[in-house]
Design a protein around this motif. Sequence first.
Motif, short mmCIF file in Angstrom:
data_model
loop_
_atom_site.label_atom_id
_atom_site.label_comp_id
_atom_site.label_asym_id
_atom_site.label_seq_id
_atom_site.Cartn_x
_atom_site.Cartn_y
_atom_site.Cartn_z
N TYR A 38 1.29 -1.45 0.26
CA TYR A 38 -0.58 -0.06 -0.08
C TYR A 38 0.74 1.88 0.25
CZ TYR A 38 -4.62 -2.45 0.15
OH TYR A 38 -5.35 -3.34 0.45
N THR A 39 1.72 1.07 0.70
CA THR A 39 3.49 2.60 1.09
C THR A 39 4.19 2.48 -0.29
OG1 THR A 39 4.26 0.99 1.95
CG2 THR A 39 2.88 2.43 3.43
N SER A 196 -2.61 7.05 -1.23
CA SER A 196 -3.36 5.67 -1.03
C SER A 196 -2.20 4.54 -0.25
CB SER A 196 -3.03 4.63 -2.70
OG SER A 196 -3.94 4.47 -3.47
N TRP A 197 -1.54 5.74 0.16
CA TRP A 197 -0.31 4.83 1.41
C TRP A 197 -1.50 4.87 2.53
CZ3 TRP A 197 -0.08 7.51 6.05
CH2 TRP A 197 -0.10 8.64 5.84
N LEU A 198 -2.52 5.25 2.55
CA LEU A 198 -3.83 5.76 3.88
C LEU A 198 -3.94 4.24 3.78
CD1 LEU A 198 -5.25 9.35 3.71
CD2 LEU A 198 -3.28 8.47 5.54
N PHE A 415 -12.45 2.49 1.88
CA PHE A 415 -13.14 2.60 0.12
C PHE A 415 -11.65 3.51 -0.22
CE2 PHE A 415 -16.02 3.73 3.74
CZ PHE A 415 -17.91 3.19 3.15
N ILE A 416 -10.38 4.13 -0.27
CA ILE A 416 -10.00 4.14 -0.57
C ILE A 416 -8.65 2.64 -1.60
CG2 ILE A 416 -7.12 4.62 -1.47
CD1 ILE A 416 -7.68 7.32 0.89
N MET A 421 -16.42 -2.76 -3.16
CA MET A 421 -16.15 -4.40 -2.11
C MET A 421 -16.33 -3.57 -0.83
SD MET A 421 -16.87 -6.69 -4.22
CE MET A 421 -17.16 -7.92 -2.82
N VAL A 422 -15.93 -2.78 -0.33
CA VAL A 422 -15.68 -2.62 0.63
C VAL A 422 -16.67 -1.53 0.87
CG1 VAL A 422 -15.08 -0.16 2.68
CG2 VAL A 422 -13.24 -1.76 0.98
#
Length: 455
Positions: A38-39, A196-198, A415-416, A421-422
């Motif tokens: 993700y990061t 998107s790293w969040l 959600f990001i 799907m989330v």
Amino acid sequence: MTKQTVKQTYGLTTTIAMIVGIVIGSGIYFKVDDILTYTGGNVFLGMLVIVLGSFSIIFGSLSMSELALRTSDSGGIFSYYERYIHPGLASTLGFFTAYLYLPSLVAVVSWVAANFTLGSKSSLEAQTLLALVYIILLAGMNIYSKRLGGFFQSLTTMVKVIPLVLIAGIGIFWSGPSPDIPSGLQVIEPSNVGWSWLSGLVPLYFAYDGWTIFVSIAPEVKNPKKNLPLAFIIGPVLILVLYLAFFFGLSKILGPSFIMTTGNDAVNYAAEWLFGRHIGNLLLLIIVLAVLGVANGILLGTMRLPQAFAERGWINSPKMAEINLKYQMSIPASLSVAGVTLVLLAIHYLVTKFNLLPGSDISEIAIVFNNTSLIFLYVAVLRLYLKGDIKNRFTGFIAPILAILGGLVLLVGSFISNFWMVLVFQLFCLLFCMVSYAIYRKNTKLKKPNCKKMK
């Protein structure tokens, strides 16, 4: 009726040890690759995500400490929902916890244990089948041999930090080259992922999950006004230090590309490369025991929840409310949790098989929903502060605001990662809670004539 008082037996050191023992489990061993993915392979951002996640549990637990000081009832956070918000919300989130949130954790953690046992090159079907066996064995052990279940929990608690400390200690001072990525794998290189790293907070919360469990011991802590806030700071900080050291150490030894490419097998490669096949296999066995210890601990506690709910009248089932004197628990209640866990394991298999939640699993969705629901309690703390019942500005005002922000950031991050799907899974959690509330209303109507007497 005279209210029974709980004996205060736990000192500060014991309380901190319990917090660390409850929270540290399987998550950090197989979520490092997800956080790095993700990061974009950025180790600094990965460590920032770990720090942000720890802030949420630090400020969340400090907020909860104010409610714990004012509530001596058993039941942990559910007694807080019941007293400070509404019994219907307590019942609704209790059902959610007992039959969706915690069983989904057990299902996924058991699958992780099977994954480590067989290796990620094994088929998903074989991993799921072994996970099913693990769940049945753990459930049977906790129902029919309480002493054996307790011994297994104590054993796994003692050994679970050994791989963390070893890899972290070596990695911090590591100066050698990283190993070559195994052939036949598609290499994942570091990349720029923007904000998107969040989303890395979502898998991270799996590693931090369980922190709400230790608030249930708050009435049993000695000198709670002094020890509770200290324990709720020192415990999470110790966990943060261990997680940061392990994350940094593993990243330094293997390199971000190696970890992202090999996924959950990264720890296996590190153990074998550092210590050789035999010691590496021993460490792998310890990791499997630690992971199974997490599943056992969650299952051990969850199987007792439906009986408590039935005893309060939230579930209209005399059989569930009755405790078997021989086994010291409700057999129907325990079996209901085990059955739901197996159903959720089947759902996890389908979600993984068809890649419905890339980089995530069903337990993470339930974790997000659970942490979002905690905002109700943080708002309750703020209300008590504004009314003047809570005098401490930090724990009554600053901590709950930061905890609320942490919960909202986690929700946004989820959600990001995969919006539609989330959204579907969050709506499913909401629908589950609505059905649970309808059951609560139906059961409490049946007991309505007794309400005035209880008041």
